[in-house]
Enzyme design. Structure first.
Site, PDB file in Angstrom:
ATOM      1  N   SER A 148       0.842  -1.206   0.000  1.00 53.10           N
ATOM      2  CA  SER A 148       0.000   0.000   0.000  1.00 53.10           C
ATOM      3  C   SER A 148       0.875   1.253   0.000  1.00 53.10           C
ATOM      4  O   SER A 148       1.977   1.252   0.557  1.00 53.10           O
ATOM      5  CB  SER A 148      -0.876   0.024   1.247  1.00 53.10           C
ATOM      6  OG  SER A 148      -1.529   1.276   1.356  1.00 53.10           O
ATOM      7  N   TYR A 163      -1.510  -0.534  10.156  1.00 46.93           N
ATOM      8  CA  TYR A 163      -1.726  -0.933   8.756  1.00 46.93           C
ATOM      9  C   TYR A 163      -0.500  -0.542   7.922  1.00 46.93           C
ATOM     10  O   TYR A 163       0.045  -1.365   7.174  1.00 46.93           O
ATOM     11  CB  TYR A 163      -2.990  -0.245   8.224  1.00 46.93           C
ATOM     12  CG  TYR A 163      -3.271  -0.517   6.763  1.00 46.93           C
ATOM     13  CD1 TYR A 163      -3.769  -1.746   6.342  1.00 46.93           C
ATOM     14  CD2 TYR A 163      -3.021   0.458   5.789  1.00 46.93           C
ATOM     15  CE1 TYR A 163      -4.024  -1.998   4.997  1.00 46.93           C
ATOM     16  CE2 TYR A 163      -3.271   0.216   4.448  1.00 46.93           C
ATOM     17  CZ  TYR A 163      -3.770  -1.011   4.055  1.00 46.93           C
ATOM     18  OH  TYR A 163      -4.016  -1.262   2.720  1.00 46.93           O
TER      19      TYR A 163
HETATM   20  N1  LIG Z   1      -8.781  -0.401  -1.560  1.00 48.89           N
HETATM   21  C1  LIG Z   1      -7.761   0.403  -1.291  1.00 48.89           C
HETATM   22  O1  LIG Z   1      -7.890   1.639  -1.253  1.00 48.89           O
HETATM   23  C2  LIG Z   1      -6.390  -0.191  -1.067  1.00 48.89           C
HETATM   24  C3  LIG Z   1      -5.281   0.670  -1.089  1.00 48.89           C
HETATM   25  C4  LIG Z   1      -4.006   0.141  -0.883  1.00 48.89           C
HETATM   26  C5  LIG Z   1      -3.851  -1.222  -0.681  1.00 48.89           C
HETATM   27  N2  LIG Z   1      -4.957  -2.032  -0.665  1.00 48.89           N
HETATM   28  C6  LIG Z   1      -4.726  -3.454  -0.434  1.00 48.89           C
HETATM   29  O2  LIG Z   1      -5.303  -4.194  -1.494  1.00 48.89           O
HETATM   30  C7  LIG Z   1      -5.613  -5.516  -1.040  1.00 48.89           C
HETATM   31  C8  LIG Z   1      -7.008  -5.877  -1.503  1.00 48.89           C
HETATM   32  O3  LIG Z   1      -7.956  -5.071  -0.815  1.00 48.89           O
HETATM   33  P1  LIG Z   1      -9.358  -4.593  -1.447  1.00 48.89           P
HETATM   34  O4  LIG Z   1      -9.338  -3.127  -1.448  1.00 48.89           O
HETATM   35  O5  LIG Z   1      -9.615  -5.334  -2.697  1.00 48.89           O
HETATM   36  O6  LIG Z   1     -10.382  -4.994  -0.301  1.00 48.89           O
HETATM   37  P2  LIG Z   1     -11.250  -6.327  -0.067  1.00 48.89           P
HETATM   38  O7  LIG Z   1     -11.761  -6.172   1.324  1.00 48.89           O
HETATM   39  O8  LIG Z   1     -12.201  -6.540  -1.193  1.00 48.89           O
HETATM   40  O9  LIG Z   1     -10.191  -7.506  -0.134  1.00 48.89           O
HETATM   41  C9  LIG Z   1      -9.559  -8.052   0.973  1.00 48.89           C
HETATM   42  C10 LIG Z   1      -9.889  -9.540   1.024  1.00 48.89           C
HETATM   43  O10 LIG Z   1      -9.043 -10.158   1.993  1.00 48.89           O
HETATM   44  C11 LIG Z   1      -9.796 -11.178   2.620  1.00 48.89           C
HETATM   45  N3  LIG Z   1      -9.191 -11.536   3.910  1.00 48.89           N
HETATM   46  C12 LIG Z   1      -9.191 -10.819   5.069  1.00 48.89           C
HETATM   47  N4  LIG Z   1      -8.555 -11.504   6.028  1.00 48.89           N
HETATM   48  C13 LIG Z   1      -8.134 -12.666   5.483  1.00 48.89           C
HETATM   49  C14 LIG Z   1      -7.409 -13.783   5.979  1.00 48.89           C
HETATM   50  N5  LIG Z   1      -7.006 -13.868   7.261  1.00 48.89           N
HETATM   51  N6  LIG Z   1      -7.142 -14.806   5.124  1.00 48.89           N
HETATM   52  C15 LIG Z   1      -7.566 -14.766   3.838  1.00 48.89           C
HETATM   53  N7  LIG Z   1      -8.271 -13.738   3.319  1.00 48.89           N
HETATM   54  C16 LIG Z   1      -8.540 -12.694   4.118  1.00 48.89           C
HETATM   55  C17 LIG Z   1     -11.183 -10.585   2.762  1.00 48.89           C
HETATM   56  O11 LIG Z   1     -12.175 -11.586   2.981  1.00 48.89           O
HETATM   57  C18 LIG Z   1     -11.325  -9.844   1.442  1.00 48.89           C
HETATM   58  O12 LIG Z   1     -11.957 -10.654   0.454  1.00 48.89           O
HETATM   59  C19 LIG Z   1      -5.446  -5.479   0.489  1.00 48.89           C
HETATM   60  O13 LIG Z   1      -4.223  -6.106   0.826  1.00 48.89           O
HETATM   61  C20 LIG Z   1      -5.402  -4.000   0.806  1.00 48.89           C
HETATM   62  O14 LIG Z   1      -4.667  -3.730   1.984  1.00 48.89           O
HETATM   63  C21 LIG Z   1      -6.210  -1.554  -0.867  1.00 48.89           C
END
Ligand SMILES: NC(=O)c1ccc[n+]([C@@H]2O[C@H](COP(=O)([O-])OP(=O)(O)OC[C@H]3O[C@@H](n4cnc5c(N)ncnc54)[C@H](O)[C@@H]3O)[C@@H](O)[C@H]2O)c1
Length: 256
Positions: A148, A163
């Site tokens: 991130s 985070y």
């Molecule tokens: N959306 C944003 O703005 C953003 C920005 C920077 C980084 N990210 C990163 O992108 C990645 C994807 O996030 P997203 O935005 O698609 O959100 P999202 O919530 O759709 O995806 C996260 C997924 O991780 C799963 N998860 C949580 N705990 C878990 C565990 N212990 N084991 C297996 N699966 C687990 C959840 O069920 C979910 O489906 C994450 O790592 C997040 O930190 C997102």
């Protein structure tokens, strides 16, 4: 077809609005065999994901869902063993699973810290461990970790210090694996998205969202597909000589 017949595990792909899903969709368009692994995975979710992808690419997609808690090394090992027994190998791991908690530093309890770090950093460590064990035997393999911008800029727009620190750890872990296992044909890279339109933003007010967008040079938030594109590049042979890299997908919001 950049991933024809490549066996790819994508974690965190249970939500049709998420980065993991967008990555699975794009990888399917490029001919990959896909296993989506998520804590929330069940037969219905796997069927919904498959149907949604098939509709987009006139399927059928070779896609399977597995429930996996990436915070558990045993679960990660079982995941890899299952994929290897089904397909004979794993070519690429994309670790998208993650959790976020937005809170000021002094309000972060031990429990909050453990929750975030156990999934984001320990999870990445567990998956990398079982992946590298397999890749060393195969003399090749590819890891893409979704970190991130929070790790780079000192805290997230969404997400507290725990985070940001967990994602900083993911970047360091990725670089260490790239350095240590490059000689065995293993590549490891990280992607750093900024604010991306997924369920993770549901807690943001519209006003705050607009404020953040106004400060982004490209004047929009990221789309899951934007991040998926960087994952595709890193998973494919287009990036054959790229390892230990951190690819920014942030619309210019953090230029460094
Ligand atoms: N959306 C944003 O703005 C953003 C920005 C920077 C980084 N990210 C990163 O992108 C990645 C994807 O996030 P997203 O935005 O698609 O959100 P999202 O919530 O759709 O995806 C996260 C997924 O991780 C799963 N998860 C949580 N705990 C878990 C565990 N212990 N084991 C297996 N699966 C687990 C959840 O069920 C979910 O489906 C994450 O790592 C997040 O930190 C997102």
């Amino acid at each position: 077809m950049l991933l024809h017949d490549k066996v790819c595990i994508i974690t965190g792909a249970a939500s049709l609005r998420g980065i993991g899903y967008a990555t699975a969709e794009l990888f399917a368009e490029h001919g990959a065999k896909i296993v989506i692994a998520d804590l929330a995975m069940n037969e219905k979710i796997a069927a919904d994901v498959r149907m949604s992808i098939d509709n987009g690419i006139s399927g059928p997609t070779d896609l399977h869902g597995v429930r996996c808690d990436i915070g558990s090394l045993d679960d990660c090992r079982t995941l890899f063993e299952g994929v290897i027994s089904r397909f004979g190998r794993v070519d690429c791991l994309v670790n998208c699973a993650g959790v976020v908690k937005s809170q000021p530093f002094l309000s972060i309890s031990e429990k909050d810290y453990d929750f975030v770090v156990d999934v984001n950093l320990r999870g990445a460590f567990n998956l990398a461990k079982v992946a590298v064990e397999h890749f060393v035997v195969r003399k090749g393999g590819n890891i893409v970790n979704v970190a991130s911008v929070a790790a780079q800029r000192g805290g997230g727009l969404v997400g507290g210090a725990h985070y940001a620190a967990s994602k900083g750890g993911v970047i360091s872990l990725t670089k260490s694996i790239a350095r240590e296992y490059g000689p065995q044909g293993v590549r490891a890279n990280a992607v750093c998205p900024s604010m991306t339109e997924t369920g993770m933003l549901d807690e943001l007010t519209e006003e705050r969202f607009r404020e953040i967008v106004a400060a982004i040079p490209m004047r929009r938030a990221g789309k899951p597909r934007d991040v998926a594109g960087a994952c595709l590049f890193l998973a494919s042979d287009l990036s054959a000589y790229v390892t230990g890299a951190t690819i920014d997908v942030n619309g210019g919001s953090h230029i460094h």
